[in-house]
Design an enzyme around this catalytic site. Structure first.
Site, mmCIF file in Angstrom:
data_model
loop_
_atom_site.group_PDB
_atom_site.id
_atom_site.type_symbol
_atom_site.label_atom_id
_atom_site.label_comp_id
_atom_site.label_asym_id
_atom_site.label_seq_id
_atom_site.Cartn_x
_atom_site.Cartn_y
_atom_site.Cartn_z
ATOM 1 N N ASP A 69 -1.015 0.475 4.038
ATOM 2 C CA ASP A 69 -0.313 -0.821 4.097
ATOM 3 C C ASP A 69 0.983 -0.645 4.872
ATOM 4 O O ASP A 69 1.992 -0.271 4.308
ATOM 5 C CB ASP A 69 -0.033 -1.299 2.674
ATOM 6 C CG ASP A 69 0.596 -2.677 2.639
ATOM 7 O OD1 ASP A 69 0.650 -3.336 3.688
ATOM 8 O OD2 ASP A 69 1.047 -3.087 1.567
ATOM 9 N N GLU A 117 7.161 -7.762 6.929
ATOM 10 C CA GLU A 117 6.098 -8.518 6.235
ATOM 11 C C GLU A 117 6.302 -8.448 4.728
ATOM 12 O O GLU A 117 6.102 -9.423 4.017
ATOM 13 C CB GLU A 117 4.722 -7.952 6.592
ATOM 14 C CG GLU A 117 3.546 -8.748 6.023
ATOM 15 C CD GLU A 117 3.171 -8.412 4.587
ATOM 16 O OE1 GLU A 117 2.459 -9.206 3.953
ATOM 17 O OE2 GLU A 117 3.612 -7.368 4.069
ATOM 18 N N GLU A 118 6.681 -7.265 4.251
ATOM 19 C CA GLU A 118 6.735 -7.052 2.798
ATOM 20 C C GLU A 118 7.814 -7.900 2.135
ATOM 21 O O GLU A 118 7.799 -8.096 0.928
ATOM 22 C CB GLU A 118 6.956 -5.565 2.482
ATOM 23 C CG GLU A 118 5.836 -4.646 2.975
ATOM 24 C CD GLU A 118 4.524 -4.826 2.216
ATOM 25 O OE1 GLU A 118 4.462 -5.678 1.317
ATOM 26 O OE2 GLU A 118 3.559 -4.111 2.545
ATOM 27 N N ASP A 167 -4.512 -6.558 7.138
ATOM 28 C CA ASP A 167 -3.501 -6.088 6.173
ATOM 29 C C ASP A 167 -4.130 -5.900 4.794
ATOM 30 O O ASP A 167 -3.467 -6.036 3.770
ATOM 31 C CB ASP A 167 -2.329 -7.085 6.119
ATOM 32 C CG ASP A 167 -1.154 -6.540 5.319
ATOM 33 O OD1 ASP A 167 -1.100 -5.310 5.092
ATOM 34 O OD2 ASP A 167 -0.297 -7.347 4.901
#
Ligand code: NAG
Ligand code: NAG
Ligand code: NAG
Ligand code: NAG
Ligand code: ZN
Length: 479
Positions: free
Chosen positions: A310, A344-345, A372
């Protein structure tokens, strides 16, 4: 007079309706306009897509059996071994973007950076100890955006609950306590609500901190971090995830009526937003350079493990797909654009800004793709689009017969492509054999050891075939 005037009128009305219903104003075929236009169109596309069987086979051969075998895996290993994890706002994330910019430039592809302001949360030192009914250290990972504790920590009695409903029922017991959520894992999508909102729900009933059972179906006493959201107008209390094992332990103790006391110490804090970039790689289309098929994964990760799964894997296959197409000397009609998102996180920050900046050209976005959910053995393509687009994609995935991934499933997924899909752009993602994904997700266990070169070869092949063929078809996907 009515009769003589009527016939041409009816004929032209028929042609008008026929053209409209085919949604095609791009290639007028006068001979077809008065015939079964929609059906002809579908059969044309079937034949057109089938014509890509040879090129699809070439891409698959190169990625799975040929000179590019294991390349995406080797690139991922070098990247994650060299840089390590790379959380939003960190020096490592800057290094990661520079690394990728240089590596992709050396690969001979066109790459540029687009600036983005991103959140900068740092965890600092953190620890938790059970003090009663016995001394035991608890493995924790503070949750992204959490505040810290005072330097001496917070020591308080624990209330263990298994759901938000139970917390509401027992609200009067929560005042001044540390609330431990021991919610069962149902699915990531459902259970992640406890990580996201546990702190605010606990604060609403007067808790001083919250500890959340990690969102995973499998554990070897490993905490899994992730983003959490404070609600407006609710006290910000420190929050961390604990292991499944420790959550169950405290639940059993509570069932026996034992008093549990925990001391939590966290230095977590949020610094001013940092400078970062989305990394953009392109093969320019020869006929419609302004029209785009977008492939993507995110370069940032959490600050634990290596961020291999990830989402290093998704980023690498999105680069690899363009390398494969370039290696074969192919250039599609439309532009292939790989975007490696930043932050993104933290809630898809890089992707949201990209959407805001580029949505002015939304009519030129043909298909948006995101990987993802792991680059394990692909089982099929998940797709969001209207029925007409789905018909085209059903033909496209038939080209993947050599790697046995000819299934087209509903619902393209991904935080970073969702703004486009919500605005009507067709979207695609993988369905992978992902039983292991949430075992390692956001934990120290997300390392190269969970990746397999053969699985990544299949993902790269699938990604490249789908992107290339859609970008090269005569027409954009209907929407
Ligand atoms: C158009 O062609 C399709 C497939 O050949 C057929 O099922 C449909 O009935 C035709 N429609 C008309 C109006 O002729
Ligand atoms: C690719 O990886 C597989 C599995 O580890 C290995 O068997 C194969 O020899 C590798 N191929 C190359 C070209 O490195
Ligand atoms: C929109 O598309 C045009 C044509 O390709 C391009 O010149 C322009 O830079 C694009 N604008 C944005 C914000 O992407
Ligand atoms: C696809 O399935 C066939 C038949 O089961 C098998 O022989 C082949 O090795 C598979 N191909 C890949 C790339 O997995
Ligand atoms: Zn991710």
């Amino acid at each position: 007079m009515a009769l003589r005037g009527g016939a041409p009128f009816i004929l032209s009305l028929f042609m008008f309706v026929s053209v409209l219903s085919s949604q095609c104003d791009c290639h007028p075929h006068p001979a077809r306009a008065v015939s079964n236009h929609t059906a002809r169109k579908v059969s044309d596309v079937v034949a057109e897509v089938a014509g890509y069987a040879d090129v699809a086979k070439k891409i698959i051969d190169l990625a799975v059996f040929g000179a590019a075998q294991n390349r995406s895996y080797r690139r991922l290993a070098d990247f994650t071994d060299t840089i390590g994890n790379r959380v939003s706002g960190s020096h490592n994330l800057e290094l990661a973007i520079k690394y990728m910019y240089n590596a992709i430039t050396q690969d001979g592809l066109d790459v540029h950076l687009e600036p983005v302001k991103i959140p900068h949360w740092v965890r600092g030192k953190e620890s938790a100890e059970m003090i009663m009914p016995r001394a035991k250290s608890l493995a924790i990972l503070g949750l992204g955006s959490s505040v810290g504790t005072p330097p001496e920590g917070i020591e308080a009695a624990v209330l263990v609950v298994e759901s938000f409903e139970e917390l509401k029922r027992r609200a009067n017991e929560a005042v001044g306590k540390i609330v431990v959520f021991n919610q069962p894992f149902v699915s990531y999508g459902e259970t992640v609500a406890y990580r996201a909102y546990g702190a605010s729900e606990a604060a609403k009933v007067g808790a001083v901190a919250s500890l959340i059972r990690s969102i995973t179906p499998f554990s070897i006493n490993s905490p899994h971090t992730g983003w959490q959201d404070y609600q407006d107008g609710v006290n910000h209390i420190p929050t961390a995830c604990i292991t499944v094992e420790d959550a169950e332990l405290m639940w059993r103790m509570a069932q026996r009526g034992q008093k549990i006391v925990v001391r939590l110490t966290m230095e977590a804090k949020t610094l001013p937003d940092a400078d970062s970039y989305n990394t953009v790689v392109e093969i320019t289309g020869w006929q419609h350079p302004e029209q785009v098929v977008l492939l993507s994964g995110h370069l940032d990760s959490w600050d634990v493990g290596q961020g291999a799964m990830d989402d290093g894997g998704g980023a690498m296959i999105s680069w690899e797909a363009l390398s494969l197409i370039r290696d074969l000397g192919l250039r599609p009609r439309r532009t292939l654009r790989t975007v490696l998102w930043t932050a993104e996180e933290q809630g898809g920050v890089g992707a949201q800004q990209y959407y805001n900046l580029h949505k002015i050209n939304i009519s030129n976005f043909d298909l948006v793709m995101e990987s993802d959910l792991g680059t394990f053995t692909p089982l099929g393509l998940q797709f969001t689009g209207n029925d007409a687009a789905r018909k085209v994609m059903e033909e496209v995935v038939k080209l993947l017969a050599p790697i046995n991934t000819t299934k087209l499933e509903p619902h393209g997924e991904g935080t970073d492509i969702s703004p486009w899909m919500q605005a009507g752009v067709p979207g695609a993602s993988f369905h992978v054999a992902d039983s292991r994904y949430f075992w390692f997700h956001h934990s120290e266990g997300d390392t190269m050891t969970v990746q397999d070169p053969r699985e990544m070869n299949l993902c790269s092949a699938l990604w490249a075939v789908v992107a290339y063929v859609v970008a090269d078809l005569e027409d954009m996907l209907p929407r």
